[in-house]
Design a protein around this motif. Structure first.
Motif, short mmCIF file in Angstrom:
data_model
loop_
_atom_site.label_atom_id
_atom_site.label_comp_id
_atom_site.label_asym_id
_atom_site.label_seq_id
_atom_site.Cartn_x
_atom_site.Cartn_y
_atom_site.Cartn_z
N TYR A 1 0.82 -1.21 0.00
CA TYR A 1 0.00 0.00 0.00
C TYR A 1 0.86 1.27 0.00
CZ TYR A 1 -4.07 -2.90 1.28
OH TYR A 1 -5.07 -3.82 1.30
N LYS A 2 0.27 2.36 -0.48
CA LYS A 2 0.89 3.68 -0.33
C LYS A 2 0.80 4.06 1.15
CE LYS A 2 1.08 4.41 -4.87
NZ LYS A 2 2.31 4.58 -5.63
N GLY A 3 1.77 4.82 1.72
CA GLY A 3 3.05 5.11 1.18
C GLY A 3 4.12 4.35 1.95
N SER A 4 4.96 3.74 1.19
CA SER A 4 6.02 2.91 1.76
C SER A 4 7.22 2.91 0.83
CB SER A 4 5.51 1.48 1.98
OG SER A 4 6.55 0.60 2.29
N SER A 5 8.38 3.15 1.40
CA SER A 5 9.62 3.15 0.64
C SER A 5 10.74 2.77 1.61
CB SER A 5 9.88 4.55 0.04
OG SER A 5 11.09 4.60 -0.68
N VAL A 6 11.91 2.51 1.06
CA VAL A 6 13.08 2.17 1.89
C VAL A 6 14.26 3.00 1.42
CG1 VAL A 6 14.72 0.35 2.52
CG2 VAL A 6 12.28 -0.19 2.33
N VAL A 7 15.03 3.54 2.37
CA VAL A 7 16.29 4.19 2.04
C VAL A 7 17.40 3.38 2.71
CG1 VAL A 7 16.10 5.83 3.98
CG2 VAL A 7 17.62 6.33 2.05
N LEU A 8 18.43 3.06 1.93
CA LEU A 8 19.55 2.24 2.41
C LEU A 8 20.85 3.02 2.31
CD1 LEU A 8 18.82 -1.14 0.55
CD2 LEU A 8 18.37 -0.65 2.96
N TYR A 9 21.78 2.73 3.24
CA TYR A 9 23.11 3.33 3.22
C TYR A 9 24.17 2.24 3.24
CZ TYR A 9 20.42 7.44 4.49
OH TYR A 9 19.49 8.44 4.49
N ARG A 10 25.33 2.56 2.66
CA ARG A 10 26.40 1.57 2.60
C ARG A 10 26.90 1.20 3.99
NH1 ARG A 10 30.00 -0.72 -0.93
NH2 ARG A 10 29.07 0.35 -2.71
N ASN A 11 26.90 2.14 4.94
CA ASN A 11 27.40 1.83 6.28
C ASN A 11 26.60 2.57 7.34
OD1 ASN A 11 28.64 4.55 6.58
ND2 ASN A 11 30.06 3.81 5.02
N VAL A 12 26.73 2.08 8.56
CA VAL A 12 25.94 2.64 9.65
C VAL A 12 26.44 4.04 10.02
CG1 VAL A 12 27.35 1.69 11.54
CG2 VAL A 12 24.90 2.07 11.89
N GLU A 13 27.74 4.32 9.76
CA GLU A 13 28.27 5.66 10.07
C GLU A 13 27.52 6.73 9.27
OE1 GLU A 13 31.01 2.66 11.34
OE2 GLU A 13 30.22 3.03 9.33
N LEU A 14 27.20 6.43 8.02
CA LEU A 14 26.43 7.37 7.21
C LEU A 14 24.99 7.46 7.71
CD1 LEU A 14 26.78 9.24 4.79
CD2 LEU A 14 26.13 7.36 3.29
N PHE A 15 24.41 6.32 8.05
CA PHE A 15 23.03 6.29 8.55
C PHE A 15 22.86 7.13 9.81
CE2 PHE A 15 19.86 3.91 11.26
CZ PHE A 15 18.73 4.43 10.65
N TYR A 16 23.90 7.19 10.66
CA TYR A 16 23.82 7.99 11.88
C TYR A 16 23.43 9.43 11.58
CZ TYR A 16 25.90 4.44 14.98
OH TYR A 16 26.13 3.33 15.72
N HIS A 17 23.87 9.92 10.43
CA HIS A 17 23.58 11.32 10.09
C HIS A 17 22.13 11.52 9.64
CE1 HIS A 17 27.71 12.77 10.47
NE2 HIS A 17 28.10 11.63 9.92
N GLN A 18 21.39 10.44 9.42
CA GLN A 18 19.96 10.57 9.11
C GLN A 18 19.17 10.85 10.37
OE1 GLN A 18 17.90 7.82 6.37
NE2 GLN A 18 16.35 7.55 7.94
N ILE A 19 19.64 10.33 11.49
CA ILE A 19 18.90 10.39 12.75
C ILE A 19 19.04 11.77 13.38
CG2 ILE A 19 18.67 9.36 15.05
CD1 ILE A 19 20.11 6.86 13.77
N THR A 20 17.90 12.35 13.78
CA THR A 20 17.93 13.60 14.54
C THR A 20 17.69 13.28 16.01
OG1 THR A 20 15.58 13.96 14.13
CG2 THR A 20 17.12 15.03 12.63
N CYS A 21 18.40 13.98 16.86
CA CYS A 21 18.30 13.69 18.29
C CYS A 21 18.26 14.98 19.08
CB CYS A 21 19.49 12.83 18.73
SG CYS A 21 19.38 12.26 20.43
#
Length: 578
Positions: A373-393
């Motif tokens: 169903y709408k809306g669903s998507s996935v974003v992937l990163y090569r490593n967790v170090e990059l993914f950390y910058h997606q998270i806001t805290c």
């Protein structure tokens, strides 16, 4: 040095000519003479000024020079800025501004009188809550009445994209799953541990599809736009922390999805748009490399891009990303659940995923060919170090420490659950089979279009999207013809064209043949009078493509969304509930 080449005691530039080479000594002497002359001239000119005046002039000249440099050296080319300034000045002038305003107001009035906000007879708008709530039975009567407003037969494959899944039995199953999780919210992970498990598994499974080298890092988002927004925000924050870039830009082909422009607007990132080849509609990697500068944080490749269905050369872009030490986002929002299965379906492709060195992030829509169903998507990163910058805290909030991986805090867990359920239900074999069906249909459509006089396929589409145009007649007239025949297709600009994203709905017997028949019939009519001017919606779209001041087009586009939320000027007595 010889005696005649000696310098006065205390001279500031003796080092320039104290060499063993007579040639360089002569150059040094010439430079010294010029310097001495310049120094003497400046001192003589400023003798009449007091020290404070000299300081003030120096500061003023420095600020003025900086202002000139800032004007000349910006991410947006000078010609583009001058062009915008010229159009802005023209719109502000009394005569030209009045003419433009009259034409824009006329277009807006025409839009207001012809669109989905104009309700058919028997329908009115609700403007306030009912005094007493409706019974379930009465509510469903109203819902059915609302449903009758829809007149595009998407169930019969008359739309481009829009609805991707064709199995009614899976729809029933997904509806049951949605019902079970409709109140869940992964923000409250302690309450919904099952949804957390599902999201982690979806990210991991999609990561395996794209040959992630280890534990996949990323998240489920609300759609392709949010996946792209998150990736651009992540690359921006990474580049700021690791490389010290505070004026970031991204290099994107002009066929890239508008979500990159939206990310640029949201996150103060400059877009460097690279034109695609006018014949192949593919971006040239050399042009991408040439556009990169010291502030570039990321380049973008699409697999495929939306307008023409063309696959960018990810291997070449990956090599560029590595050489320039920038990110490479692969936009697989459209083809994300087709391209990983095309080789097994008998349609091999060049590498496009994490097997390519340099790929740092990939966006993949599950709500298209993942058949959820709408809306669903996935974003992937090569490593967790990059993914950390997606998270806001937020660590100083009195309500506690608040961390979130996506744009939204609260998220519908039901969307995650049905995504997981769709993937488990189809399995790899199911996706390979569905992919084979869709790609065969696309190749069949392309072969049919190539046989129609006056029609030309745009580039070499290899996935599910196909664009076509005409060098003989106005293609927008064909668009109008197809709309009258019940088709809901997309129109392209720069250059003009028509586009369809084929889905499993189009694979029903006879649908593609009917589309080809209608295109063939329209082309035959257009060929009788190829110079015919466009009319109606076709004329409006053609006119919009020719307006050099794109801010006017933007103004009219915003009017569309103003009208979208319009419920009329007259307060009605609870409209449809009467």
């Amino acid at each position: 040095m010889s005696g005649d080449e000696s310098l006065p005691s205390g001279d500031p530039l003796p080092v320039l000519i104290l060499t063993d080479n007579p040639y360089f000594n002569k150059i040094g002497l010439v430079l010294y003479e010029y310097f001495t002359h310049f120094k003497t001239t400046v001192n003589n000119e400023f003798k009449q000024y007091e020290i404070w005046q000299v300081m003030l002039i120096t500061v003023a000249l420095t600020l003025m020079s900086e202002a000139i440099l800032n004007f000349l050296i910006q991410e947006e080319p000078l010609l583009s800025r001058l062009k915008k300034g010229l159009f802005k000045a023209a719109r502000a002038s009394p005569i030209i501004g009045t003419i433009i305003k009259e034409k824009v107001d006329k277009t807006k009035a025409e839009m207001a009188n012809d669109g989905p906000w104009v309700l058919p007879e028997g329908h009115t708008y609700l403007t306030r809550l009912p005094e007493k709530g409706l019974s379930d039975k009465d509510l469903m009567v109203v819902i059915d009445k609302y449903n009758s407003l829809n007149d595009v037969e998407w169930q019969k494959g008359r739309c481009s994209g829009t609805i991707y899944c064709a199995e009614e039995d899976k729809n029933e199953m997904l509806s049951e799953v949605y019902k079970k999780y409709c109140w869940s919210n992964p923000l409250h992970v302690d309450c919904f541990k099952d949804v957390r498990k599902m999201e982690a598994e979806v990210v991991t499974m999609v990561g395996k599809m794209f040959h992630h080298p280890g534990q996949a890092s990323g998240s489920v988002t609300s759609g392709g736009t949010e996946s792209i927004l998150m990736s651009m925000k992540t690359h921006r924050d990474w580049a700021r922390e690791v490389k010290g870039i505070d004026k970031p830009n991204i290099v994107v082909a002009n066929s890239g999805h508008p979500a990159f422009d939206k990310a640029a607007a949201y996150f103060k990132i400059h877009i460097i748009a690279v034109p695609v080849d006018p014949v192949t509609f593919a971006v040239n990697p050399r042009d991408v490399a040439a556009a990169i500068n010291s502030n570039t944080i990321c380049i973008v490749g699409s697999v495929p891009q939306y307008p023409h269905g063309i696959m960018d050369d990810i291997v070449a872009l990956g090599d560029i990303a590595v050489r320039h030490d920038v990110g490479l986002h692969v936009d697989a929002c459209l083809g994300g659940f087709l391209i990983p299965f095309m080789e097994d379906a008998g349609f091999p492709l060049p590498l496009f995923d994490f097997r390519v060195p340099g790929v740092t992030a990939i966006s993949i829509d599950t709500h298209k060919y993942g058949y959820t169903y709408k809306g669903s998507s996935v974003v992937l990163y090569r490593n967790v170090e990059l993914f950390y910058h997606q998270i806001t805290c937020t660590t100083e909030w009195p309500g506690g420490i608040y961390a979130s991986p996506t744009m939204a805090g609260s998220r519908p867990g039901a969307n995650i659950a049905v995504t997981w359920a769709a993937m488990m239900s189809f399995g790899r074999d199911g996706y390979v089979s569905a992919t084979r069906e869709v790609i065969r249909g696309a190749r069949y459509l392309i072969a049919g279009l190539e046989k129609i006089e006056g029609v030309e396929v745009m580039g070499n589409p290899v996935v599910s999207c196909v664009g076509w145009t005409s060098k003989v007649f106005n293609i927008y007239n064909m668009s109008s013809d197809l709309t009258k025949k019940g088709w809901n297709l997309a129109v392209l600009q720069f250059p003009a064209g028509i586009h369809i994203a084929l889905t499993r709905r189009h694979m029903s017997p006879g649908v593609i043949d009917e589309l080809l028949s209608d295109i063939r019939e329209s082309a035959a009519v257009q060929m009788l009078n190829p110079g015919a001017a466009a009319s109606g919606a076709a004329a409006m779209y053609g006119m919009a493509a020719q307006i050099p001041d794109r801010s006017i087009v933007g103004d009219i586009s915003r009017e569309f969304w103003k009208l979208y939320y319009s419920t009329g000027q007259t307060e009605l007595e609870n409209g449809d509930l009467k």
